[in-house]
Design a protein around this motif. Structure first.
Motif, PDB file in Angstrom:
ATOM      1  N   LYS A  75       0.916  -1.095   0.133  1.00 24.57           N
ATOM      2  CA  LYS A  75      -0.231  -0.015  -0.046  1.00 24.57           C
ATOM      3  C   LYS A  75       1.007   1.317   0.020  1.00 24.57           C
ATOM      4  CE  LYS A  75      -3.009  -0.135   3.240  1.00 24.57           C
ATOM      5  NZ  LYS A  75      -3.715  -0.040   4.505  1.00 24.57           N
ATOM      6  N   ILE A  76       0.712   2.247  -1.180  1.00 24.41           N
ATOM      7  CA  ILE A  76       1.326   3.474  -1.288  1.00 24.41           C
ATOM      8  C   ILE A  76       0.563   4.344  -1.467  1.00 24.41           C
ATOM      9  CG2 ILE A  76       3.394   4.363  -2.415  1.00 24.41           C
ATOM     10  CD1 ILE A  76       4.078   1.719  -3.633  1.00 24.41           C
ATOM     11  N   CYS A 111       2.439   2.723 -11.845  1.00 23.80           N
ATOM     12  CA  CYS A 111       1.393   1.866 -11.397  1.00 23.80           C
ATOM     13  C   CYS A 111       0.760   1.465 -12.779  1.00 23.80           C
ATOM     14  CB  CYS A 111       0.423   2.480 -10.542  1.00 23.80           C
ATOM     15  SG  CYS A 111       0.819   3.131  -9.138  1.00 23.80           S
ATOM     16  N   GLN A 112       0.969   0.097 -13.210  1.00 20.33           N
ATOM     17  CA  GLN A 112       0.652  -0.626 -14.375  1.00 20.33           C
ATOM     18  C   GLN A 112      -0.748  -1.285 -14.274  1.00 20.33           C
ATOM     19  OE1 GLN A 112       2.462   0.003 -17.140  1.00 20.33           O
ATOM     20  NE2 GLN A 112       1.659  -1.536 -18.592  1.00 20.33           N
ATOM     21  N   VAL A 137      -2.724   3.579  -3.425  1.00 23.43           N
ATOM     22  CA  VAL A 137      -2.917   2.510  -4.265  1.00 23.43           C
ATOM     23  C   VAL A 137      -2.299   1.253  -3.543  1.00 23.43           C
ATOM     24  CG1 VAL A 137      -2.578   3.723  -6.683  1.00 23.43           C
ATOM     25  CG2 VAL A 137      -0.682   2.952  -5.350  1.00 23.43           C
ATOM     26  N   VAL A 138      -2.978  -0.028  -4.161  1.00 22.22           N
ATOM     27  CA  VAL A 138      -2.869  -1.242  -3.319  1.00 22.22           C
ATOM     28  C   VAL A 138      -2.614  -2.143  -4.542  1.00 22.22           C
ATOM     29  CG1 VAL A 138      -3.510  -3.075  -1.964  1.00 22.22           C
ATOM     30  CG2 VAL A 138      -4.109  -0.781  -1.170  1.00 22.22           C
ATOM     31  N   GLY A 139      -1.443  -3.024  -4.468  1.00 22.78           N
ATOM     32  CA  GLY A 139      -1.123  -4.142  -5.326  1.00 22.78           C
ATOM     33  C   GLY A 139       0.005  -4.936  -5.379  1.00 22.78           C
ATOM     34  N   ARG A 157      -8.036   4.519  -2.365  1.00 20.53           N
ATOM     35  CA  ARG A 157      -9.099   5.654  -2.062  1.00 20.53           C
ATOM     36  C   ARG A 157      -8.310   6.862  -2.584  1.00 20.53           C
ATOM     37  NH1 ARG A 157      -6.393   4.552   3.121  1.00 20.53           N
ATOM     38  NH2 ARG A 157      -4.946   6.175   3.471  1.00 20.53           N
ATOM     39  N   VAL A 158      -8.936   8.039  -2.742  1.00 16.83           N
ATOM     40  CA  VAL A 158      -8.311   9.220  -3.309  1.00 16.83           C
ATOM     41  C   VAL A 158      -8.502  10.170  -2.137  1.00 16.83           C
ATOM     42  CG1 VAL A 158      -8.658  10.980  -5.011  1.00 16.83           C
ATOM     43  CG2 VAL A 158      -9.345   8.741  -5.633  1.00 16.83           C
ATOM     44  N   ASP A 159      -7.311  10.416  -1.868  1.00 17.56           N
ATOM     45  CA  ASP A 159      -7.035  11.353  -0.408  1.00 17.56           C
ATOM     46  C   ASP A 159      -7.396  12.871  -0.816  1.00 17.56           C
ATOM     47  OD1 ASP A 159      -6.538   9.069   1.348  1.00 17.56           O
ATOM     48  OD2 ASP A 159      -4.435   9.062   0.081  1.00 17.56           O
TER      49      ASP A 159
END
Length: 164
Positions: A75-76, A111-112, A137-139, A157-159
């Motif tokens: 998570k970034i 982020c692909q 983003v999570v992945g 989420r969009v912070d």
């Protein structure tokens, strides 16, 4: 007198039993016919190892082979620095987006094939956060041609939304 009480009780029971109203009140503002402009976040914010962009970049360089994703989810939280996908191609032929994120460190991370909230595909180009927006983003991390990336992740989420 007993007959009167009995008949009154039977009539009251028939009236109350015949009532078809729901026994509960739906939540305020609930309208099943309402179409939402944004998709609510339904997944809990508990998955993923929290790392910075520089840490994710270092993990990708040191521990990964080309096209082999990590088993762990990362998570970034960072800012979108550029978007590679032509937004006019959403939702056809693309339903995901390629973009770069940066958190003020030395590196930026690609982020692909990133999906929208709750890992759902993008339905239109207005859902894509503009450049300058702060997102989480999570992945899984992977490497492509020697460059670390987060592949097949999603926006949790969009912070903060930047003005386009």
């Amino acid at each position: 007198m007993k007959q009167f009480i009995f008949i009154t009780t039977v009539l009251a029971a028939m009236v109350l039993f015949g009532c078809k109203e729901n026994p509960y009140m739906p939540s305020p503002g609930e309208n099943n016919k309402q179409i939402l402009d944004t998709m609510p976040i339904l997944k809990a914010d508990t998955n993923g190892i929290i790392v910075s962009v520089d840490s994710a970049y270092a993990i990708g360089l040191s521990q990964l082979q080309n096209d082999v994703p990590t088993a762990e989810m990362y998570k970034i939280t960072a800012t979108i620095s550029s978007i590679e996908t032509d937004l006019n191609n959403i939702p056809r032929p693309y339903t995901n987006v390629n973009f770069y994120i940066s958190d003020g460190g030395k590196q930026s991370l690609k982020c692909q094939y990133t999906n929208f909230l709750n890992n759902y595909p993008f339905r239109n180009k207005t859902q894509v956060p503009p450049v300058g927006s702060k997102v989480t983003v999570v992945g899984p991390l992977s490497k492509y041609n020697g460059n670390p990336q987060m592949k097949n992740g999603y926006i949790m989420r969009v912070d903060e939304v930047a003005q386009p």
